[in-house]
Design a protein around this motif. Structure first.
Motif, short mmCIF file in Angstrom:
data_model
loop_
_atom_site.label_atom_id
_atom_site.label_comp_id
_atom_site.label_asym_id
_atom_site.label_seq_id
_atom_site.Cartn_x
_atom_site.Cartn_y
_atom_site.Cartn_z
N SER A 282 9.17 -36.91 -31.34
CA SER A 282 7.72 -36.78 -31.15
C SER A 282 7.18 -35.37 -31.42
O SER A 282 6.21 -34.96 -30.81
CB SER A 282 7.31 -37.22 -29.75
N VAL A 283 7.83 -34.65 -32.32
CA VAL A 283 7.30 -33.35 -32.74
C VAL A 283 6.38 -33.62 -33.93
O VAL A 283 6.84 -33.96 -35.02
CB VAL A 283 8.43 -32.37 -33.12
N VAL A 284 5.09 -33.46 -33.73
CA VAL A 284 4.10 -33.74 -34.78
C VAL A 284 4.00 -32.57 -35.76
O VAL A 284 3.91 -32.77 -36.96
CB VAL A 284 2.73 -34.05 -34.16
N PHE A 285 4.02 -31.36 -35.25
CA PHE A 285 3.91 -30.19 -36.11
C PHE A 285 5.30 -29.87 -36.67
O PHE A 285 6.10 -29.18 -36.05
CB PHE A 285 3.35 -28.99 -35.35
N PHE A 286 5.56 -30.40 -37.85
CA PHE A 286 6.89 -30.36 -38.45
C PHE A 286 7.42 -28.94 -38.61
O PHE A 286 8.63 -28.72 -38.53
CB PHE A 286 6.86 -31.08 -39.80
N GLY B 67 16.21 -37.58 -31.24
CA GLY B 67 15.62 -38.56 -30.35
C GLY B 67 14.52 -39.29 -31.08
O GLY B 67 13.87 -38.73 -31.96
N SER B 68 14.30 -40.54 -30.72
CA SER B 68 13.27 -41.33 -31.41
C SER B 68 12.02 -41.52 -30.57
O SER B 68 10.94 -41.73 -31.10
CB SER B 68 13.83 -42.69 -31.80
N ASP B 69 12.17 -41.52 -29.25
CA ASP B 69 11.09 -41.85 -28.33
C ASP B 69 10.54 -43.25 -28.61
O ASP B 69 9.38 -43.54 -28.35
CB ASP B 69 9.97 -40.82 -28.34
N GLY B 70 11.40 -44.11 -29.17
CA GLY B 70 10.99 -45.49 -29.38
C GLY B 70 10.98 -46.25 -28.07
O GLY B 70 11.63 -45.83 -27.12
N PRO B 71 10.25 -47.30 -27.95
CA PRO B 71 9.49 -47.95 -29.00
C PRO B 71 8.08 -47.39 -29.23
O PRO B 71 7.37 -47.85 -30.10
CB PRO B 71 9.40 -49.40 -28.51
N LEU B 72 7.67 -46.41 -28.43
CA LEU B 72 6.33 -45.85 -28.62
C LEU B 72 6.16 -45.20 -29.98
O LEU B 72 5.11 -45.28 -30.60
CB LEU B 72 6.02 -44.80 -27.54
N GLN C 174 12.07 -44.82 -37.45
CA GLN C 174 12.31 -44.52 -38.86
C GLN C 174 11.61 -43.21 -39.26
O GLN C 174 12.16 -42.42 -40.03
CB GLN C 174 11.82 -45.67 -39.74
N VAL C 175 10.42 -43.00 -38.73
CA VAL C 175 9.69 -41.75 -39.00
C VAL C 175 10.44 -40.57 -38.39
O VAL C 175 10.61 -39.52 -39.03
CB VAL C 175 8.24 -41.83 -38.46
N GLU C 176 10.92 -40.75 -37.17
CA GLU C 176 11.66 -39.66 -36.51
C GLU C 176 12.94 -39.32 -37.29
O GLU C 176 13.28 -38.15 -37.44
CB GLU C 176 11.98 -40.04 -35.07
N LEU C 177 13.63 -40.33 -37.78
CA LEU C 177 14.83 -40.11 -38.58
C LEU C 177 14.48 -39.40 -39.89
O LEU C 177 15.19 -38.49 -40.32
CB LEU C 177 15.54 -41.44 -38.85
N TYR C 178 13.39 -39.81 -40.50
CA TYR C 178 12.98 -39.21 -41.77
C TYR C 178 12.69 -37.72 -41.61
O TYR C 178 12.98 -36.93 -42.50
CB TYR C 178 11.76 -39.95 -42.34
N LYS C 179 12.14 -37.33 -40.47
CA LYS C 179 11.88 -35.90 -40.21
C LYS C 179 13.19 -35.10 -40.26
O LYS C 179 13.21 -33.99 -40.80
CB LYS C 179 11.22 -35.71 -38.85
N ARG D 228 15.89 -35.95 -41.92
CA ARG D 228 16.30 -35.94 -43.33
C ARG D 228 15.50 -34.91 -44.13
O ARG D 228 16.03 -34.26 -45.03
CB ARG D 228 16.12 -37.32 -43.94
N LEU D 229 14.21 -34.74 -43.79
CA LEU D 229 13.36 -33.77 -44.49
C LEU D 229 13.79 -32.32 -44.28
O LEU D 229 13.43 -31.45 -45.05
CB LEU D 229 11.90 -33.91 -44.04
N LEU D 230 14.57 -32.07 -43.26
CA LEU D 230 15.06 -30.72 -43.02
C LEU D 230 16.05 -30.29 -44.10
O LEU D 230 16.31 -29.10 -44.27
CB LEU D 230 15.72 -30.62 -41.63
N LYS D 231 16.63 -31.27 -44.80
CA LYS D 231 17.58 -31.02 -45.89
C LYS D 231 18.72 -30.08 -45.46
O LYS D 231 19.04 -29.10 -46.13
CB LYS D 231 16.86 -30.47 -47.12
N LEU D 232 19.30 -30.43 -44.34
CA LEU D 232 20.41 -29.65 -43.81
C LEU D 232 21.71 -30.08 -44.48
O LEU D 232 21.82 -31.20 -44.98
CB LEU D 232 20.54 -29.88 -42.30
N PRO D 233 22.71 -29.22 -44.45
CA PRO D 233 24.04 -29.67 -44.91
C PRO D 233 24.47 -30.89 -44.09
O PRO D 233 24.10 -31.01 -42.91
CB PRO D 233 24.94 -28.47 -44.63
N GLN D 234 25.21 -31.77 -44.71
CA GLN D 234 25.59 -33.03 -44.06
C GLN D 234 26.27 -32.81 -42.72
O GLN D 234 26.03 -33.55 -41.76
CB GLN D 234 26.48 -33.85 -44.98
#
Length: 197
Positions: A136-140, A158-163, A167-172, A174-180
């Motif tokens: 739930s970090v909005v400011f990426f 953390g996903s803070d689902g179901p609220l 998938q959006v939380e996971l994508y964030k 992935r967007l960090l483009k960290l080493p695996q």
């Protein structure tokens, strides 16, 4: 996984434990408790929930009480908590260095106050037993800052689902483009280490 808000959590924690028993390869359960409505009973309930029901940590809203933290020390479990503010939580974190504390939402749900993100990142860099949850970090940019300024071992997905959409939380992440190797720590390795699994 852990319960949503309740007045008391004994039955809710049993329900969570039933899901973990049913799907042990999918879920890790945390107990949830309220330091006010359940004061004086939390230690005994947590002993049962960890030792008999197989729950692996404690989740709460607010600053952990002495009773909660002493139970966590005894049971060797982490505490995931959502405090009113980062500063209000640091005394307990500093007083119990043997307990892993996970600060939810990088210190501020939905980035309501970006300064809390900054305080959380600074505190996690200074305190060996303080970790940050990414949900739930909005400011990426603050998630990026945490990933750049802290070792990957300090961040826990953390996903803070179901609220919130997981998938959006996971994508964030992935967007960090960290080493695996670093991404894998954040997406599971760190929490498994903290619960001793």
């Amino acid at each position: 996984i852990f319960p949503i808000n309740n007045q008391t959590y004994e039955a809710a924690n049993e329900e969570i434990a039933s899901y973990v028993r049913r799907w042990p390869d999918r879920f890790i359960g945390f107990a949830k408790h309220d330091g006010k409505t359940e004061a004086g009973r939390i230690r005994d309930m947590l002993r049962r929930e960890v030792r008999e029901l197989g729950l692996r940590g404690l989740k709460l809203h607010g600053v952990p009480t002495k009773e909660m933290v002493e139970a966590a020390v005894e049971l060797r479990i982490p505490i995931l908590f959502h405090p009113p503010g980062v500063r209000e939580s640091l005394d307990v974190v500093e007083s119990y260095p043997q307990v892993p504390f996970i600060l939810a939402h990088l210190g501020s749900f939905a980035s309501r106050d970006w300064r809390e993100h900054v305080r959380a990142i600074e505190a996690a860099g200074r305190l060996a037993n303080l970790y940050l949850d990414t949900s739930s970090v909005v400011f990426f940019e603050y998630l990026q800052r945490a990933a750049n300024e802290l070792p990957a071992e300090k961040l826990i997905f953390g996903s803070d689902g179901p609220l919130v959409n997981s998938q959006v939380e996971l994508y964030k992440i992935r967007l960090l483009k960290l080493p695996q190797t670093k991404e894998q720590l954040i997406l599971g390795g760190n929490i498994l280490r903290l619960i001793g699994k």
